[in-house]
Design a protein around this motif. Structure first.
Motif, short mmCIF file in Angstrom:
data_model
loop_
_atom_site.label_atom_id
_atom_site.label_comp_id
_atom_site.label_asym_id
_atom_site.label_seq_id
_atom_site.Cartn_x
_atom_site.Cartn_y
_atom_site.Cartn_z
N ALA A 267 0.83 -1.21 0.00
CA ALA A 267 0.00 0.00 0.00
C ALA A 267 0.87 1.26 0.00
N MET A 268 1.98 1.23 0.75
CA MET A 268 2.88 2.38 0.79
C MET A 268 3.56 2.58 -0.55
N PHE A 269 3.98 1.46 -1.17
CA PHE A 269 4.62 1.56 -2.48
C PHE A 269 3.65 2.09 -3.54
N GLU A 270 2.40 1.69 -3.43
CA GLU A 270 1.40 2.19 -4.38
C GLU A 270 1.18 3.68 -4.21
N GLU A 271 1.15 4.15 -2.96
CA GLU A 271 0.98 5.57 -2.70
C GLU A 271 2.14 6.37 -3.27
N LEU A 272 3.34 5.82 -3.16
CA LEU A 272 4.53 6.52 -3.64
C LEU A 272 4.81 6.25 -5.12
N GLU A 273 3.99 5.37 -5.72
CA GLU A 273 4.11 5.02 -7.14
C GLU A 273 5.47 4.37 -7.45
N PHE A 274 5.88 3.49 -6.57
CA PHE A 274 7.10 2.73 -6.77
C PHE A 274 6.77 1.49 -7.62
N HIS A 275 6.44 1.73 -8.86
CA HIS A 275 5.95 0.65 -9.72
C HIS A 275 7.00 -0.44 -9.93
N ARG A 276 8.25 -0.02 -10.07
CA ARG A 276 9.29 -1.01 -10.32
C ARG A 276 9.45 -1.95 -9.12
N LEU A 277 9.37 -1.39 -7.91
CA LEU A 277 9.49 -2.23 -6.72
C LEU A 277 8.29 -3.15 -6.57
N LEU A 278 7.11 -2.66 -6.95
CA LEU A 278 5.91 -3.47 -6.86
C LEU A 278 5.97 -4.66 -7.82
N LYS A 279 6.64 -4.47 -8.95
CA LYS A 279 6.76 -5.55 -9.93
C LYS A 279 7.86 -6.54 -9.58
N ASP A 280 8.74 -6.15 -8.69
CA ASP A 280 9.89 -6.98 -8.34
C ASP A 280 9.48 -8.01 -7.29
N LYS A 281 8.96 -9.11 -7.73
CA LYS A 281 8.44 -10.12 -6.79
C LYS A 281 9.55 -10.71 -5.91
N SER A 282 10.75 -10.83 -6.45
CA SER A 282 11.83 -11.36 -5.62
C SER A 282 12.17 -10.37 -4.51
N PHE A 283 12.04 -9.07 -4.81
CA PHE A 283 12.30 -8.06 -3.79
C PHE A 283 11.28 -8.16 -2.67
N LEU A 284 10.01 -8.29 -3.01
CA LEU A 284 8.98 -8.45 -1.99
C LEU A 284 9.17 -9.75 -1.22
N GLY A 285 9.70 -10.74 -1.88
CA GLY A 285 9.96 -12.00 -1.20
C GLY A 285 10.98 -11.86 -0.10
N ASN A 286 11.95 -10.95 -0.28
CA ASN A 286 12.97 -10.73 0.74
C ASN A 286 12.36 -10.24 2.04
N ILE A 287 11.22 -9.56 1.95
CA ILE A 287 10.55 -9.04 3.13
C ILE A 287 10.14 -10.17 4.06
N LYS A 288 9.83 -11.32 3.48
CA LYS A 288 9.18 -12.38 4.25
C LYS A 288 10.16 -13.45 4.74
N VAL A 289 11.47 -13.18 4.59
CA VAL A 289 12.46 -14.15 5.04
C VAL A 289 12.26 -14.42 6.53
N ASN A 290 12.24 -15.68 6.91
CA ASN A 290 12.08 -16.05 8.31
C ASN A 290 13.46 -16.24 8.92
N VAL A 291 13.81 -15.42 9.92
CA VAL A 291 15.14 -15.52 10.54
C VAL A 291 14.97 -15.78 12.02
N GLN A 292 15.99 -16.42 12.59
CA GLN A 292 15.99 -16.74 14.02
C GLN A 292 16.76 -15.65 14.76
N PRO A 293 16.37 -15.32 16.00
CA PRO A 293 17.13 -14.34 16.78
C PRO A 293 18.59 -14.73 16.92
N LEU A 294 19.45 -13.73 17.02
CA LEU A 294 20.88 -13.96 17.14
C LEU A 294 21.32 -14.14 18.58
#
Length: 295
Positions: A267-294
């Motif tokens: 929704a934030m990317f749409e408001e800012l019209e970051f169309h290239r980032l919205l199309k970058d599915k691998s980029f959005l996938g990085n958001i959802k990486v599951n990591v364990q605490p250090l």
């Protein structure tokens, strides 16, 4: 990971505006710095995989250092006009990533970074993402400084071992180094006539400013005279250079855990019209990486 917000924002602005083109929305809102900020932030998160993330910000031009030395950073001009409206907007973007923002009036972002890093390094490995070598004074066994270099995915990671190997100085000696030689970018002079080469030589031989002062009779007449003449400025410059690690700032560690809602970010990317980032599915996938605490 503690992000130096202004460092990323300014880097994002200049990396995308050097040609003279400023990215704007259809309503005329400039967004180029924010676009670069997001790219740098997500690249670092993807590269270093922190379990927790927060972002620290400067909260105005004047801090306690201006009270100590009115000329502190007085040599810096006004930010570019197109960057000014992005200061508040970028914090909304950070919020959309569920990343807390921290800033305290009267202190610099570095002071907040240092306070939080020192407090939580007892339980977590801390990574400081910045372009500022001042962060090297904060390094210890559990605090590493990630210095962003030119280009994307180009980092220099400083640990205690790396620091000693490359710079031949300890973190504490970096404060004394600035006290001796000053910092032109922050507009404080140190000891007039002592540059980096001489300052490093003195610190390697006498360990600290205190050690140098205790051995003044052993110094050459020229160096001794310079230090004695500028003694007050030496102590003041060191105080200006030292990151203040007792800022009255509190965070809730659980709120810093990576928990990104793709819907909010989209929704934030749409408001800012970051169309290239919205199309970058691998980029959005990085958001959802599951990591364990250090910890």
């Amino acid at each position: 990971m503690i992000i130096d917000g202004m460092a990323l924002l300014f880097r994002g602005y200049y990396a995308t505006s050097y040609s003279g083109y400023i990215m704007k929305t259809s309503k005329g809102v400039p967004t180029n710095a924010i676009y670069g900020f997001v790219k740098y932030m997500q690249d670092a998160i993807s590269t270093f995989q922190p379990s927790h993330v927060l972002c620290c910000w400067d909260m105005g031009a004047r801090t306690f250092r201006n009270e100590l030395y009115p000329a502190y950073k007085a040599n810096r001009g006004e930010p570019p006009e197109e960057l000014i409206p992005q200061f508040d907007l970028v914090k909304k973007v950070v919020e959309s990533f569920n990343i807390p923002s921290v800033g305290i009036e009267g202190f610099e972002a570095d002071d907040c970074i240092g306070t939080i890093a020192k407090k939580y390094s007892q339980h977590l490995k801390i990574q400081i993402l910045t372009g500022d070598h001042d962060s090297l004074q904060l390094i210890d066994e559990n605090i590493h400084s990630i210095i962003m270099k030119k280009g994307m995915s180009n980092y220099e990671v400083y640990t205690l071992e790396k620091l000693l190997e490359e710079k031949e100085l300890t973190p504490a000696q970096f404060i004394d180094l600035k006290g001796l030689m000053g910092d032109a970018s922050d507009n404080f002079p140190g000891v007039k006539g002592i540059g980096e080469k001489t300052a490093i030589k003195l610190l390697k031989e006498y360990q600290s400013i205190s050690g140098i002062l205790e051995n003044l009779p052993s110094l050459s007449k020229g160096i001794r005279t310079k230090i004695e003449t500028e003694l007050d400025m030496l102590h003041l410059s060191r105080k200006l250079a030292e990151i203040h690690c007792e800022v009255p700032v509190e965070i809730v560690l659980e709120e810093c855990a990576r928990n990104i809602d793709e819907v909010k970010v989209t929704a934030m990317f749409e408001e800012l019209e970051f169309h290239r980032l919205l199309k970058d599915k691998s980029f959005l996938g990085n958001i959802k990486v599951n990591v364990q605490p250090l910890c």
